[in-house]
Design an enzyme around this catalytic site. Structure first.
Site, short mmCIF file in Angstrom:
data_model
loop_
_atom_site.label_atom_id
_atom_site.label_comp_id
_atom_site.label_asym_id
_atom_site.label_seq_id
_atom_site.Cartn_x
_atom_site.Cartn_y
_atom_site.Cartn_z
CB SER A 265 -0.89 0.01 1.24
OG SER A 265 -0.12 0.30 2.38
CE LYS A 266 -1.53 7.72 0.42
NZ LYS A 266 -0.66 8.59 1.20
#
Length: 508
Positions: A265-266
Site C-alpha cells: 500500500s501507499k
RNA sequence: GGCGCGUUGGUCAAUCGGCUAAGACGCCUCCCUUUCACGGAGGAAUGACGGGUUCGACUCCCGUACGUGCUACCA
C-alpha cells in the site's frame, strides 16, 4: 473466425496509480500488441463519493510516461464511446430491468439501517459475516417478499431502492482462468450483490459486464482481489444472454509488502522510503504529495521492465527486455499464481542497468534537471563527459548530482578527517610546491597531470600513494568519485589549483 | 468465522516425474582498483509439513499448517 482481441484497463479515478495498477496495464497492453488487438482505457467512476478530481488526468499521464498508450479512451474516444462509466449511466438500468423481467434480479428497499440490523441480528460465532443471500433475502423488504402491487406503489412513490442479483441455489459455478485453470464456487455461498445503486449508478459488478460486452472485450485481466466476485460476473454474463461472448479471464497475482504481510500500500512506501505510485500524486483533499517512481529518478523503460518481471518471466535467464521484446515474449500463461513481495533494491538494479545502456547524450539531458535543481547549469558537452565518467556509479537520476557535483561546483564541505591523521609537513610542502609546477603545465590531461605529480614526489620523499587520498579530498570533498587525475583534467587547471590552495589554507 | 487463491534460498524466480534444484537482486569473503563504484572468483535451500501414487516427486493426489484476498448501495 477468431474475434479481434480487445482488452481494457478500467481504473477508478480515486487517487494515485499504484505499482500493481501499472503492471495490470502493462500485461493488458503487451497482450493486445502481441495479438494485434486493441487496448482500451475505461474510467470506472461510478462511485461519486470516492471520485477525486484530477485522478483521471493523472492516470493518463502515467500511461503516457510508461509508453502504454491506449487506443481508445475518454480523451481520444473510439467506436464504443463514451469511455467514462458516469457518462454511460443510462445504459445500465436497461439491463438491470432486463434481469428483473427474466427473474434473475429483484428490487430491494432495505435501508442501510435495516441491513445493518439484519447483519447484527443474524451474526453468530460461527458466521461472523452475514450476507444478503438466498437465505436472508426472504426476511428482507424486497420484490421477492412484498406483494407486487406494494412494490409498484413503493417505486411510484419514489422510495429509494436497489436492484440485486438473485443468485441461484445449489449450483456449482465453474470458470476457467488463463493463469489458474478451473476455479469452482458454490452458489449458496455467493451473495445477492447490488447491481444498481439507489442513486441509479451501477455497481462495478453490473458495469464491468455490460461494458465488457458492449465494448467487445475478449480478454479481461484484473487483480486477484476480484476472484471472489467472479461468480457474480459469470452469472450476469449468463443471465444477460451473452455467455458466448464472455471474455477470457485472468486474475493477476497481488504485489505484496516487502516486509511483513499484506498487500503493498501507499503507506508501506512512505514507511519504507520508496515510491508505490508511478508518478508523484498530489491529493487535493489532504493537501499532501505522495512520491512516485518518475520523480525519484527512474527511467520509464526500467520501471516497466521491472514491473514486467514482477510476476512473470520468460523461462530464460534474460531479465532486461525492451518493450518490443516484451510484446514478443510475454505470455499470460507464464504469469505466476502466487503474490510477489516488492523488492525496491531489485527495482533500483533495473534502473542502473538502463542507465548503463543509455547513451551519454540522452543521459545528460535526463540528468540535467537534477543538476539545475541544485543551482548549476553546466555546458552540454562538458555534462556529457562527466556523465560518461560517472554513470557506472549512478542508480537513480539524482545520483548524477550526488556523484558528480564536484564537477559543477567547488565542494562546500571537505572531509578532512579522511586524511588528516596522516597529514604532515612533507605533504604540505609537496602540494604548495606542486601547484606552481601545475601552473606551468602546458598539456592539461590526466596522464600529464599524473606524470607531473610522480616526477615531483621524490623531492619530498613521498610516494604516489601518499598524496592520492589528500588530493582526492581536496578536489572532490570526500573519498569517492572517479580517478583523481581525470577529475583534475575535467575541472581544469585554474579550478584544480584553486581547490588545492583552498584546502592548504584550511590546514595551515 | 466462511469462501477463494497461493506456498522452491532473505527477495524475484527456472524446473512442467529423472536434481549433483538454474539464474538475478541483496548479503558475506577474496581479487582488481593506493578512493568509491564497475568488473572478476567464491559462499549460503535438507523445495512449508505429513501422508499417499510411482522404479523414481520440488514436480501428480489428499490432509495439515502458514500466507493472502474477499466477505459494502468501494472498486
Amino acid at each position: 473466425m477468431d474475434k479481434r482481441v480487445r482488452v481494457r484497463f478500467a481504473p477508478s479515478p480515486t487517487g494515485g496509480l499504484h505499482l500493481g495498477g501499472v503492471r495490470t496495464v502493462l500485461y493488458n497492453y503487451l497482450f493486445a500488441r502481441a495479438h494485434g488487438g486493441d487496448f482500451v482505457l475505461r474510467i470506472e467512476d461510478t462511485d461519486q463519493t470516492r471520485f477525486v478530481k484530477g485522478a483521471e488526468e493523472y492516470i493518463l499521464e502515467c500511461l503516457k510516461w510508461c509508453g502504454l498508450i491506449p487506443d481508445e479512451s475518454p480523451v481520444v474516444g473510439g467506436p464504443y464511446a463514451p469511455y467514462r462509466q458516469s457518462e454511460r449511466k443510462s445504459m445500465y438500468k436497461e439491463y438491470a430491468l432486463q434481469l428483473i423481467n427474466s427473474g434473475h434480479a429483484y428490487y430491494a428497499f432495505d435501508t442501510t439501517d435495516e441491513l445493518e440490523q439484519m447483519r447484527k441480528d443474524l451474526k453468530t460465532d460461527e458466521h461472523s459475516s452475514v450476507q444478503y443471500d438466498h437465505n436472508t433475502r426472504t426476511k428482507m423488504r424486497n420484490s421477492l417478499t412484498l406483494p407486487a402491487d406494494e412494490v409498484s406503489e413503493l417505486i411510484a412513490k419514489g422510495i429509494p431502492y436497489v436492484i440485486r442479483i438473485k443468485v441461484p441455489e445449489n449450483q456449482t459455478i465453474i470458470f476457467n482462468d488463463m493463469i489458474r485453470g478451473a476455479i469452482t464456487f458454490d452458489s449458496n455461498l455467493v451473495d445477492d450483490k447490488v447491481l444498481l445503486k439507489a442513486d441509479g449508478m451501477p455497481t462495478y459488478h453490473l458495469a464491468v459486464v455490460v461494458d465488457d460486452y458492449l465494448m467487445k472485450i475478449t480478454h479481461a485481466f484484473r487483480g486477484e482481489e476480484w476472484l471472489p466476485s467472479a461468480p457474480v460476473h459469470l452469472l450476469l454474463w449468463e443471465y444477460l444472454g451473452w455467455i458466448g461472448d464472455m471474455p477470457q479471464w485472468a486474475h493477476l497475482p497481488l504485489i505484496l509488502k516487502p516486509d511483513g504481510n499484506g498487500k503493498l500500500s501507499k503507506r508501506d512506501g512512505d514507511r519504507l522510503g520508496f515510491p508505490v505510485f508511478a508518478m508523484n500524486w498530489y491529493d487535493p483533499a489532504k493537501d499532501e504529495t505522495t512520491g512516485g517512481f518518475r520523480e525519484m529518478g527512474f527511467l520509464p523503460q526500467a520501471f516497466v521492465n521491472m514491473l514486467a518481471m514482477l510476476g512473470w518471466n520468460s523461462g530464460t535467464e534474460q531479465e532486461i527486455f525492451s518493450m518490443e521484446e516484451l510484446i514478443q515474449k510475454f505470455s499470460i500463461e507464464r504469469v505466476h499464481k502466487g503474490g510477489a513481495k516488492f523488492d525496491f533494491e531489485k527495482a533500483k538494479w533495473f534502473n542502473n542497468q538502463y542507465i548503463q545502456q543509455t547513451d551519454n547524450i540522452t543521459l545528460a539531458a535526463l540528468a540535467l534537471p537534477y543538476i539545475k535543481e541544485k543551482g548549476c547549469n553546466p555546458d552540454g558537452d562538458f555534462l556529457v563527459k562527466v556523465v560518461a565518467l560517472i554513470k557506472d556509479r549512478c542508480t537513480l537520476l539524482p545520483d548524477f548530482w550526488a556523484q558528480g557535483h564536484f564537477f559543477f561546483a567547488t565542494p562546500e564541505t571537505i572531509d578532512e578527517g579522511a586524511f588528516k591523521d596522516k597529514w604532515n609537513e612533507p605533504k604540505q610542502q609537496f602540494f604548495s610546491s606542486w601547484i606552481n609546477e601545475l601552473n606551468s603545465l602546458s598539456d592539461w590531461t590526466d596522464v600529464a597531470i599524473e606524470e607531473s605529480a610522480v616526477a615531483h614526489l621524490p623531492a619530498f620523499s613521498l610516494k604516489k600513494g601518499d598524496i592520492m587520498l589528500p588530493l582526492r579530498v581536496m578536489l572532490v570533498g570526500g573519498k569517492y568519485g572517479p580517478g583523481v587525475y581525470h577529475i583534475a583534467e575535467l575541472i581544469g587547471k585554474a579550478e584544480t589549483i584553486a581547490r588545492i590552495q583552498k584546502v592548504l589554507a584550511m590546514l595551515a
